[in-house]
Scaffold this motif. Structure first.
Motif, PDB file in Angstrom:
ATOM      1  N   HIS A 112       0.811  -1.210   0.000  1.00 12.24           N
ATOM      2  CA  HIS A 112       0.000   0.000   0.000  1.00 12.24           C
ATOM      3  C   HIS A 112       0.850   1.268   0.000  1.00 12.24           C
ATOM      4  O   HIS A 112       0.337   2.353  -0.307  1.00 12.24           O
ATOM      5  CB  HIS A 112      -0.937   0.007   1.211  1.00 12.24           C
ATOM      6  N   SER A 113       2.119   1.143   0.349  1.00 11.22           N
ATOM      7  CA  SER A 113       2.982   2.323   0.381  1.00 11.22           C
ATOM      8  C   SER A 113       3.643   2.591  -0.967  1.00 11.22           C
ATOM      9  O   SER A 113       4.325   3.596  -1.142  1.00 11.22           O
ATOM     10  CB  SER A 113       4.071   2.150   1.445  1.00 11.22           C
ATOM     11  N   ARG A 114       3.420   1.691  -1.935  1.00 12.45           N
ATOM     12  CA  ARG A 114       3.989   1.895  -3.264  1.00 12.45           C
ATOM     13  C   ARG A 114       3.305   3.077  -3.949  1.00 12.45           C
ATOM     14  O   ARG A 114       2.157   3.410  -3.637  1.00 12.45           O
ATOM     15  CB  ARG A 114       3.807   0.632  -4.108  1.00 12.45           C
ATOM     16  N   PRO A 115       3.984   3.733  -4.898  1.00 11.34           N
ATOM     17  CA  PRO A 115       3.364   4.867  -5.599  1.00 11.34           C
ATOM     18  C   PRO A 115       2.034   4.507  -6.259  1.00 11.34           C
ATOM     19  O   PRO A 115       1.099   5.299  -6.261  1.00 11.34           O
ATOM     20  CB  PRO A 115       4.418   5.229  -6.656  1.00 11.34           C
ATOM     21  N   GLU A 116       1.940   3.293  -6.819  1.00  7.27           N
ATOM     22  CA  GLU A 116       0.689   2.830  -7.420  1.00  7.27           C
ATOM     23  C   GLU A 116       0.381   1.447  -6.857  1.00  7.27           C
ATOM     24  O   GLU A 116       0.648   0.427  -7.490  1.00  7.27           O
ATOM     25  CB  GLU A 116       0.807   2.766  -8.948  1.00  7.27           C
ATOM     26  N   PRO A 117      -0.191   1.401  -5.639  1.00 10.09           N
ATOM     27  CA  PRO A 117      -0.360   0.112  -4.944  1.00 10.09           C
ATOM     28  C   PRO A 117      -1.271  -0.876  -5.643  1.00 10.09           C
ATOM     29  O   PRO A 117      -1.194  -2.068  -5.391  1.00 10.09           O
ATOM     30  CB  PRO A 117      -0.938   0.522  -3.585  1.00 10.09           C
ATOM     31  N   PHE A 118      -2.143  -0.415  -6.520  1.00 11.73           N
ATOM     32  CA  PHE A 118      -3.040  -1.336  -7.207  1.00 11.73           C
ATOM     33  C   PHE A 118      -2.743  -1.336  -8.704  1.00 11.73           C
ATOM     34  O   PHE A 118      -3.638  -1.388  -9.529  1.00 11.73           O
ATOM     35  CB  PHE A 118      -4.499  -0.955  -6.949  1.00 11.73           C
ATOM     36  N   CYS A 119      -1.439  -1.260  -9.032  1.00 12.65           N
ATOM     37  CA  CYS A 119      -1.057  -1.192 -10.436  1.00 12.65           C
ATOM     38  C   CYS A 119      -1.450  -2.479 -11.159  1.00 12.65           C
ATOM     39  O   CYS A 119      -1.400  -3.563 -10.598  1.00 12.65           O
ATOM     40  CB  CYS A 119       0.444  -0.952 -10.573  1.00 12.65           C
ATOM     41  N   TYR A 120      -1.840  -2.322 -12.387  1.00 10.63           N
ATOM     42  CA  TYR A 120      -2.278  -3.442 -13.209  1.00 10.63           C
ATOM     43  C   TYR A 120      -1.081  -4.158 -13.843  1.00 10.63           C
ATOM     44  O   TYR A 120       0.012  -3.606 -13.952  1.00 10.63           O
ATOM     45  CB  TYR A 120      -3.185  -2.948 -14.336  1.00 10.63           C
ATOM     46  N   HIS A 121      -1.330  -5.363 -14.284  1.00  8.29           N
ATOM     47  CA  HIS A 121      -0.386  -6.067 -15.142  1.00  8.29           C
ATOM     48  C   HIS A 121      -0.176  -5.190 -16.372  1.00  8.29           C
ATOM     49  O   HIS A 121      -1.133  -4.654 -16.934  1.00  8.29           O
ATOM     50  CB  HIS A 121      -0.980  -7.423 -15.541  1.00  8.29           C
ATOM     51  N   PRO A 122       1.062  -5.005 -16.817  1.00  3.94           N
ATOM     52  CA  PRO A 122       1.318  -4.098 -17.957  1.00  3.94           C
ATOM     53  C   PRO A 122       0.462  -4.394 -19.184  1.00  3.94           C
ATOM     54  O   PRO A 122       0.042  -3.472 -19.891  1.00  3.94           O
ATOM     55  CB  PRO A 122       2.804  -4.335 -18.249  1.00  3.94           C
ATOM     56  N   ASP A 123       0.182  -5.667 -19.431  1.00  4.43           N
ATOM     57  CA  ASP A 123      -0.586  -6.026 -20.622  1.00  4.43           C
ATOM     58  C   ASP A 123      -2.058  -5.632 -20.510  1.00  4.43           C
ATOM     59  O   ASP A 123      -2.775  -5.622 -21.510  1.00  4.43           O
ATOM     60  CB  ASP A 123      -0.478  -7.526 -20.895  1.00  4.43           C
ATOM     61  N   LEU A 124      -2.517  -5.317 -19.289  1.00  2.00           N
ATOM     62  CA  LEU A 124      -3.896  -4.868 -19.116  1.00  2.00           C
ATOM     63  C   LEU A 124      -4.014  -3.354 -19.279  1.00  2.00           C
ATOM     64  O   LEU A 124      -5.099  -2.798 -19.110  1.00  2.00           O
ATOM     65  CB  LEU A 124      -4.435  -5.288 -17.747  1.00  2.00           C
ATOM     66  N   LEU A 125      -2.909  -2.710 -19.607  1.00  2.00           N
ATOM     67  CA  LEU A 125      -2.938  -1.270 -19.827  1.00  2.00           C
ATOM     68  C   LEU A 125      -2.961  -0.923 -21.317  1.00  2.00           C
ATOM     69  O   LEU A 125      -3.088   0.233 -21.680  1.00  2.00           O
ATOM     70  CB  LEU A 125      -1.716  -0.614 -19.167  1.00  2.00           C
ATOM     71  N   THR A 126      -2.828  -1.938 -22.179  1.00  2.00           N
ATOM     72  CA  THR A 126      -2.946  -1.710 -23.614  1.00  2.00           C
ATOM     73  C   THR A 126      -4.425  -1.523 -23.954  1.00  2.00           C
ATOM     74  O   THR A 126      -5.301  -1.879 -23.153  1.00  2.00           O
ATOM     75  CB  THR A 126      -2.396  -2.907 -24.399  1.00  2.00           C
ATOM     76  N   PRO A 127      -4.756  -0.986 -25.133  1.00  2.00           N
ATOM     77  CA  PRO A 127      -6.172  -0.836 -25.501  1.00  2.00           C
ATOM     78  C   PRO A 127      -6.942  -2.152 -25.421  1.00  2.00           C
ATOM     79  O   PRO A 127      -8.055  -2.197 -24.866  1.00  2.00           O
ATOM     80  CB  PRO A 127      -6.103  -0.301 -26.925  1.00  2.00           C
ATOM     81  N   LEU A 128      -6.377  -3.230 -25.965  1.00  2.00           N
ATOM     82  CA  LEU A 128      -7.069  -4.522 -25.894  1.00  2.00           C
ATOM     83  C   LEU A 128      -7.123  -5.022 -24.458  1.00  2.00           C
ATOM     84  O   LEU A 128      -8.145  -5.572 -24.025  1.00  2.00           O
ATOM     85  CB  LEU A 128      -6.350  -5.547 -26.778  1.00  2.00           C
ATOM     86  N   GLY A 129      -6.050  -4.826 -23.710  1.00  2.00           N
ATOM     87  CA  GLY A 129      -6.032  -5.248 -22.323  1.00  2.00           C
ATOM     88  C   GLY A 129      -7.061  -4.521 -21.483  1.00  2.00           C
ATOM     89  O   GLY A 129      -7.738  -5.121 -20.638  1.00  2.00           O
ATOM     90  N   ARG A 130      -7.219  -3.231 -21.702  1.00  2.00           N
ATOM     91  CA  ARG A 130      -8.211  -2.442 -20.967  1.00  2.00           C
ATOM     92  C   ARG A 130      -9.618  -2.921 -21.282  1.00  2.00           C
ATOM     93  O   ARG A 130     -10.478  -2.991 -20.397  1.00  2.00           O
ATOM     94  CB  ARG A 130      -8.065  -0.957 -21.299  1.00  2.00           C
TER      95      ARG A 130
END
Length: 278
Positions: free
Chosen positions: A95-113
């Motif tokens: 929870h102390s990370r800058p983005e504690p609920f960061c997604y898998h990188p592949d879920l940030l692509t248009p198809l991944g989203r």
């Protein structure tokens, strides 16, 4: 399981060996999951990211299960330790990370989203859940009814699920995920130009998303062996169970299909044939 006070007390004591860690934690999994989930809820409230609704409850439970899984794997190498305090420290570190609920990188692509939006919605909406059969495999309502061996009454619900999803559910999900009409058109264009490559990438991302969201119900929807699926279908019970799990697990869906149950053998075995629009 022993009473809660006794269990908490044991978790607060030092364990000195990996085997002892496994034994102590295996007897307290519900309590540990509850603690990780509540810590996540508290973090979301304190950072203004919490709403009292089903979606946020599911989200907190998913991440609680994720943290618990990491704890059970990593904890064995942390002995000697006090298990309860180790879990708290691991969750706090995340929870102390800058983005504690960061997604898998592949879920940030248009198809991944897009896929993440569909699967995340399916975790809380039956309409979206049933629509996964269409979006992932191109299956129509009648085919879904045949595959799952549903009764006539249950089958009518499938048609209603599809209709509501087409009328409003899909667009609402796209709006919630911030997926624009331009994004949709671009994905459709990619699929038309390179269908095989597009579906291969979709299958890979579907597996990533499904493995995450199945953790919403870690105790209730486990993967079954081929024999267990066969027994379930032969005995003709658990329609809702089958719908929930098979729509959220590509491997179990294809395994169940191989059984040739309820006349599905007469249909071509489905492969990922991703449909962007309903």
């Amino acid at each position: 399981m022993p009473d809660r006070a006794t269990t908490v007390g044991r978790l607060e004591e030092v364990v000195s060996a990996a085997e002892e860690f496994d034994r102590v934690t295996s007897q307290a999994l519900p309590l540990l999951l509850d603690r990780a989930t509540n810590s996540t809820k508290r973090f979301l409230r304190e950072t203004g990211q919490w709403c009292d609704d089903v979606a946020h409850e599911k989200f907190a439970l998913r991440w609680g299960a994720e943290y618990l899984e990491q704890f059970l794997v990593a904890g064995r190498s942390e002995v000697p330790c006090r298990p309860l305090f180790l879990l708290d420290s691991m969750v706090a570190k995340q929870h102390s990370r800058p983005e504690p609920f960061c997604y898998h990188p592949d879920l940030l692509t248009p198809l991944g989203r897009l896929i993440d939006g569909l699967v995340s919605r399916a975790a809380i909406s039956r309409d979206a859940l049933i629509a996964l059969y269409y979006h992932c495999f191109g299956l129509a309502p009648g085919q879904v009814i045949t595959i799952l061996g549903l009764t006539e009454q249950s089958g009518q619900r499938i048609y209603k699920n599809f209709k509501r999803w087409r009328d409003s559910g899909w667009q609402r999900t796209m709006d919630d995920m911030g997926i624009t009409d331009s994004d949709v058109l671009d994905l459709c264009s990619q699929q038309q130009r390179h269908p095989q490559q597009f579906n291969s990438e979709a299958e890979r991302i579907i597996r990533i998303a499904q493995s995450h969201y199945r953790k919403s119900e870690p105790d209730h929807y486990p993967c079954l062996s081929r024999r267990q699926w066969e027994e379930m279908f032969l005995e003709g019970y658990g329609s809702d169970y089958r719908i929930w799990h098979l729509a959220l697990c590509l491997d179990c869906f294809t395994a169940a299909w191989d059984l040739g149950f309820r006349g599905a053998a007469a249909m071509e075995k489905p492969q990922v044939d991703f449909h962007v629009q309903p």
